[in-house]
Design a protein around this motif. Structure first.
Motif, PDB file in Angstrom:
ATOM      1  N   ALA A  69      83.978  49.294 -50.182  1.00 48.61           N
ATOM      2  CA  ALA A  69      84.408  48.034 -49.553  1.00 48.61           C
ATOM      3  C   ALA A  69      83.382  46.934 -49.808  1.00 48.61           C
ATOM      4  CB  ALA A  69      84.648  48.234 -48.061  1.00 48.61           C
ATOM      5  N   LEU A  70      82.826  46.945 -51.010  1.00 45.85           N
ATOM      6  CA  LEU A  70      81.816  45.943 -51.344  1.00 45.85           C
ATOM      7  C   LEU A  70      82.412  44.842 -52.215  1.00 45.85           C
ATOM      8  CD1 LEU A  70      78.216  46.851 -51.962  1.00 45.85           C
ATOM      9  CD2 LEU A  70      79.215  45.031 -53.339  1.00 45.85           C
ATOM     10  N   TRP A  71      82.086  43.635 -51.879  1.00 48.26           N
ATOM     11  CA  TRP A  71      82.675  42.495 -52.580  1.00 48.26           C
ATOM     12  C   TRP A  71      81.670  41.337 -52.564  1.00 48.26           C
ATOM     13  CZ3 TRP A  71      86.025  40.331 -55.667  1.00 48.26           C
ATOM     14  CH2 TRP A  71      86.275  38.970 -55.552  1.00 48.26           C
ATOM     15  N   VAL A  72      81.293  40.866 -53.740  1.00 47.95           N
ATOM     16  CA  VAL A  72      80.346  39.747 -53.808  1.00 47.95           C
ATOM     17  C   VAL A  72      81.123  38.480 -54.161  1.00 47.95           C
ATOM     18  CG1 VAL A  72      78.390  38.832 -55.124  1.00 47.95           C
ATOM     19  CG2 VAL A  72      78.412  41.222 -54.413  1.00 47.95           C
ATOM     20  N   ALA A  73      80.928  37.433 -53.404  1.00 50.50           N
ATOM     21  CA  ALA A  73      81.671  36.177 -53.605  1.00 50.50           C
ATOM     22  C   ALA A  73      81.306  35.551 -54.953  1.00 50.50           C
ATOM     23  CB  ALA A  73      81.334  35.206 -52.486  1.00 50.50           C
ATOM     24  N   PRO A  74      82.242  34.788 -55.555  1.00 49.85           N
ATOM     25  CA  PRO A  74      81.997  34.205 -56.888  1.00 49.85           C
ATOM     26  C   PRO A  74      80.656  33.471 -56.993  1.00 49.85           C
ATOM     27  CG  PRO A  74      84.243  33.778 -56.205  1.00 49.85           C
ATOM     28  CD  PRO A  74      83.588  34.485 -55.064  1.00 49.85           C
ATOM     29  N   ARG A  75      80.326  32.682 -55.978  1.00 46.41           N
ATOM     30  CA  ARG A  75      79.089  31.887 -56.076  1.00 46.41           C
ATOM     31  C   ARG A  75      77.835  32.732 -56.196  1.00 46.41           C
ATOM     32  NH1 ARG A  75      80.008  27.026 -51.883  1.00 46.41           N
ATOM     33  NH2 ARG A  75      81.643  26.117 -53.149  1.00 46.41           N
ATOM     34  N   GLN A  76      77.869  33.905 -55.598  1.00 48.53           N
ATOM     35  CA  GLN A  76      76.677  34.767 -55.657  1.00 48.53           C
ATOM     36  C   GLN A  76      76.576  35.527 -56.973  1.00 48.53           C
ATOM     37  OE1 GLN A  76      77.822  34.899 -52.030  1.00 48.53           O
ATOM     38  NE2 GLN A  76      76.201  33.351 -51.987  1.00 48.53           N
ATOM     39  N   ARG A  77      77.583  35.389 -57.829  1.00 51.98           N
ATOM     40  CA  ARG A  77      77.558  36.154 -59.088  1.00 51.98           C
ATOM     41  C   ARG A  77      76.831  35.403 -60.205  1.00 51.98           C
ATOM     42  NH1 ARG A  77      83.262  39.542 -59.310  1.00 51.98           N
ATOM     43  NH2 ARG A  77      83.325  39.963 -57.089  1.00 51.98           N
ATOM     44  N   ASP A  78      76.539  34.145 -59.987  1.00 53.07           N
ATOM     45  CA  ASP A  78      75.812  33.335 -60.993  1.00 53.07           C
ATOM     46  C   ASP A  78      76.510  33.308 -62.341  1.00 53.07           C
ATOM     47  OD1 ASP A  78      73.943  32.988 -59.034  1.00 53.07           O
ATOM     48  OD2 ASP A  78      72.577  34.510 -59.812  1.00 53.07           O
ATOM     49  N   ILE A  79      77.808  33.100 -62.275  1.00 54.88           N
ATOM     50  CA  ILE A  79      78.611  33.057 -63.502  1.00 54.88           C
ATOM     51  C   ILE A  79      78.948  31.612 -63.826  1.00 54.88           C
ATOM     52  CG2 ILE A  79      80.943  33.544 -64.357  1.00 54.88           C
ATOM     53  CD1 ILE A  79      80.798  36.241 -63.030  1.00 54.88           C
ATOM     54  N   GLY A  80      78.893  31.262 -65.102  1.00 60.39           N
ATOM     55  CA  GLY A  80      79.400  29.954 -65.543  1.00 60.39           C
ATOM     56  C   GLY A  80      80.758  30.183 -66.184  1.00 60.39           C
ATOM     57  N   MET A  81      81.684  29.261 -65.945  1.00 56.81           N
ATOM     58  CA  MET A  81      83.018  29.425 -66.545  1.00 56.81           C
ATOM     59  C   MET A  81      83.422  28.178 -67.299  1.00 56.81           C
ATOM     60  SD  MET A  81      85.463  31.704 -64.161  1.00 56.81           S
ATOM     61  CE  MET A  81      86.494  32.137 -65.534  1.00 56.81           C
ATOM     62  N   VAL A  82      84.002  28.370 -68.474  1.00 55.26           N
ATOM     63  CA  VAL A  82      84.561  27.255 -69.241  1.00 55.26           C
ATOM     64  C   VAL A  82      85.983  27.666 -69.627  1.00 55.26           C
ATOM     65  CG1 VAL A  82      84.318  25.764 -71.255  1.00 55.26           C
ATOM     66  CG2 VAL A  82      82.278  26.716 -70.170  1.00 55.26           C
ATOM     67  N   PHE A  83      86.939  26.820 -69.250  1.00 51.65           N
ATOM     68  CA  PHE A  83      88.344  27.132 -69.516  1.00 51.65           C
ATOM     69  C   PHE A  83      88.839  26.304 -70.694  1.00 51.65           C
ATOM     70  CE2 PHE A  83      87.423  27.702 -65.037  1.00 51.65           C
ATOM     71  CZ  PHE A  83      87.928  28.968 -64.775  1.00 51.65           C
ATOM     72  N   GLN A  84      90.110  26.537 -71.021  1.00 52.72           N
ATOM     73  CA  GLN A  84      90.739  25.781 -72.103  1.00 52.72           C
ATOM     74  C   GLN A  84      90.798  24.293 -71.759  1.00 52.72           C
ATOM     75  OE1 GLN A  84      94.428  27.603 -73.033  1.00 52.72           O
ATOM     76  NE2 GLN A  84      94.913  26.184 -74.673  1.00 52.72           N
ATOM     77  N   ASP A  85      91.097  24.008 -70.491  1.00 49.76           N
ATOM     78  CA  ASP A  85      91.048  22.624 -70.013  1.00 49.76           C
ATOM     79  C   ASP A  85      89.757  22.459 -69.218  1.00 49.76           C
ATOM     80  OD1 ASP A  85      92.066  24.530 -68.322  1.00 49.76           O
ATOM     81  OD2 ASP A  85      93.026  23.076 -67.019  1.00 49.76           O
ATOM     82  N   ALA A  86      89.210  21.265 -69.217  1.00 48.22           N
ATOM     83  CA  ALA A  86      87.829  21.093 -68.763  1.00 48.22           C
ATOM     84  C   ALA A  86      87.638  21.280 -67.250  1.00 48.22           C
ATOM     85  CB  ALA A  86      87.329  19.726 -69.195  1.00 48.22           C
ATOM     86  N   ARG A  87      88.656  20.975 -66.454  1.00 45.39           N
ATOM     87  CA  ARG A  87      88.578  21.126 -64.990  1.00 45.39           C
ATOM     88  C   ARG A  87      87.361  20.432 -64.378  1.00 45.39           C
ATOM     89  NH1 ARG A  87      91.099  27.198 -63.999  1.00 45.39           N
ATOM     90  NH2 ARG A  87      92.473  27.100 -65.781  1.00 45.39           N
ATOM     91  N   LEU A  88      87.127  19.191 -64.787  1.00 44.60           N
ATOM     92  CA  LEU A  88      86.024  18.420 -64.204  1.00 44.60           C
ATOM     93  C   LEU A  88      86.481  17.843 -62.861  1.00 44.60           C
ATOM     94  CD1 LEU A  88      84.993  16.554 -67.479  1.00 44.60           C
ATOM     95  CD2 LEU A  88      83.919  18.584 -66.478  1.00 44.60           C
ATOM     96  N   PHE A  89      85.526  17.438 -62.047  1.00 35.05           N
ATOM     97  CA  PHE A  89      85.902  16.773 -60.790  1.00 35.05           C
ATOM     98  C   PHE A  89      86.337  15.355 -61.144  1.00 35.05           C
ATOM     99  CE2 PHE A  89      82.627  19.874 -59.498  1.00 35.05           C
ATOM    100  CZ  PHE A  89      83.467  20.702 -58.771  1.00 35.05           C
ATOM    101  N   PRO A  90      87.610  15.014 -60.897  1.00 35.10           N
ATOM    102  CA  PRO A  90      88.140  13.745 -61.405  1.00 35.10           C
ATOM    103  C   PRO A  90      87.513  12.508 -60.751  1.00 35.10           C
ATOM    104  CG  PRO A  90      89.771  14.882 -60.036  1.00 35.10           C
ATOM    105  CD  PRO A  90      88.619  15.815 -60.194  1.00 35.10           C
TER     106      PRO A  90
END
Ligand SMILES: Nc1ncnc2c1ncn2[C@@H]1O[C@H](COP(=O)(O)OP(=O)(O)OP(=O)(O)O)[C@@H](O)[C@H]1O
Length: 357
Positions: A69-90
């Motif tokens: 029952a262990l689950w680490v939240a996305p922010r704690q994983r230190d992952i960077g993501m880049v998608f096909q579309d940029a998804r910037l804060f508009p």
């Protein structure tokens, strides 16, 4: 030091069941047909969606273990993501989008912000809002933002597929540089053979939510039992042993006991490492070496397998030493040559047909 995962997930009409141990450095290309689960796998790894069950360990750190029952939240994983579309804060300028990344900066790769801005040619764009940027410009900002968040792992989902050639080349060169100067493992989803060729040192092929092949790209390309995009292309790595400046050609040796492959168009310096790619339709076969021909490459090969390709045409899997070389020939040629497994042959290849980088 690696990414270990065993994940199961399902949607109404789709099941993903994947077990993998991926290298903790370099670029791993995730390759497969549309709908095979590539993006789903990235989302599960990033923790954007919890997998129904399974385990993920990154460099010994547990991100998910459903039994415990262990689950680490996305922010704690230190992952960077880049998608096909940029998804910037508009509503934020480019500068503020980049600053935002700093808020989550953690334990991963530390890059100099100014250097990255210059490298990605973002200086003139800093005060602009994302909506005023082209797709290529937005994607450059997205990559800079992902990198400035100091990720330990970068997940890239077809990051170049919507870009013009100039932006593609800029981003590809940066990713290559990142690999040379920093230790940042990248999991990279793509449909593009040239991106795999340029970037990947490991490769995973998915089909219908399962891993069907995994290994070095040079092993997976040209295999008779693999996806059409890979099946019809050989990938070879070699060292330049001769440079012909007059004719702008280079001789590339792929193994000590094999004759070199001559390539045209660039005289690479002697000693440099070159990746060669070659399409099956550009490989002809002969029972004997030819005299008086313009062909610059006549390579001794052996028939490994004879299969029919996805259009019913004969496809000959050849061994060139340890390397794989596919050839596409006609039914008539197959009958005339009376090919069989293990038969020694000559593969005839024009120097101009070999792509290289
Ligand atoms: N949120 C969702 N709800 C239901 N089904 C989904 C959801 N997300 C993905 N799927 C389904 O899961 C399967 C895999 O989708 P996914 O986007 O991972 O494929 P992909 O390999 O990345 O495809 P592409 O190359 O086209 O991007 C597809 O059949 C898709 O319809």
């Amino acid at each position: 030091m690696s990414l270990e995962l065993a994940l199961y997930h399902d949607y109404r009409r789709f099941e993903l069941d994947v077990s993998l141990t991926l290298p903790g450095s370099g670029v791993t290309a995730l390759f497969g047909p549309s709908g095979c689960g590539k993006s789903t796998l990235l989302r599960l790894l990033a923790g954007i969606e919890p997998a129904r069950r399974g385990r993920v360990f990154f460099e010994g750190e547990c991100w998910q273990d459903s039994e415990a029952a262990l689950w680490v939240a996305p922010r704690q994983r230190d992952i960077g993501m880049v998608f096909q579309d940029a998804r910037l804060f508009p509503h934020l300028s480019v500068q503020d989008n980049l600053r935002f990344a700093g808020r989550y900066a953690r334990r991963g790769v530390a890059l100099d912000e100014q250097h990255l801005i210059e490298r990605l040619q973002l200086e003139p764009l800093l005060s602009q809002l994302p909506a005023t940027l082209s797709g290529g410009q937005q994607q450059r900002v997205a990559l800079a933002r992902a990198l400035l968040s100091r990720p330990r792992l970068l997940l890239m989902d077809e990051p170049l597929s919507a870009l013009d050639q100039a932006s593609r080349q800029l981003l590809l060169a940066l990713i290559v540089d990142l690999q040379q100067h920093h230790r940042l493992p990248i999991l990279y989803v793509t449909h593009a053979v040239d991106e795999v060729l340029r970037l990947a040192n490991h490769m995973v092929q998915l089909e219908a939510g399962r891993v069907v092949a995994e290994g070095a790209p040079t092993e997976l390309f040209g295999r008779p039992d693999t996806a059409p995009a890979l099946e019809d292309c050989a990938l070879l790595k070699g060292e330049v042993i001769e440079q012909d400046l007059t004719d702008t050609m280079s001789a590339v040796r792929c193994a000590p006991d094999l004759p070199p492959i001559w390539i045209a168009g660039t005289a690479h310096p002697v000693g440099s490492t070159v990746m060669l790619s070659l399409q099956a339709r550009d490989v002809a076969l002969s029972l004997h070496p030819l005299a008086g021909t313009s062909l610059q490459n006549q390579l001794p090969v052996q028939v490994e397998a004879i299969t029919m390709d996805h259009h019913g045409g004969p496809r000959i899997a050849l061994r060139f030493g340890e390397h794989r070389l596919p050839a596409m020939i006609s039914h008539r040629a197959l009958a005339q040559l009376q090919l069989h497994t293990g038969m020694p042959l000559w593969a005839l290849i024009k120097s101009v047909a070999v792509e290289h980088q």
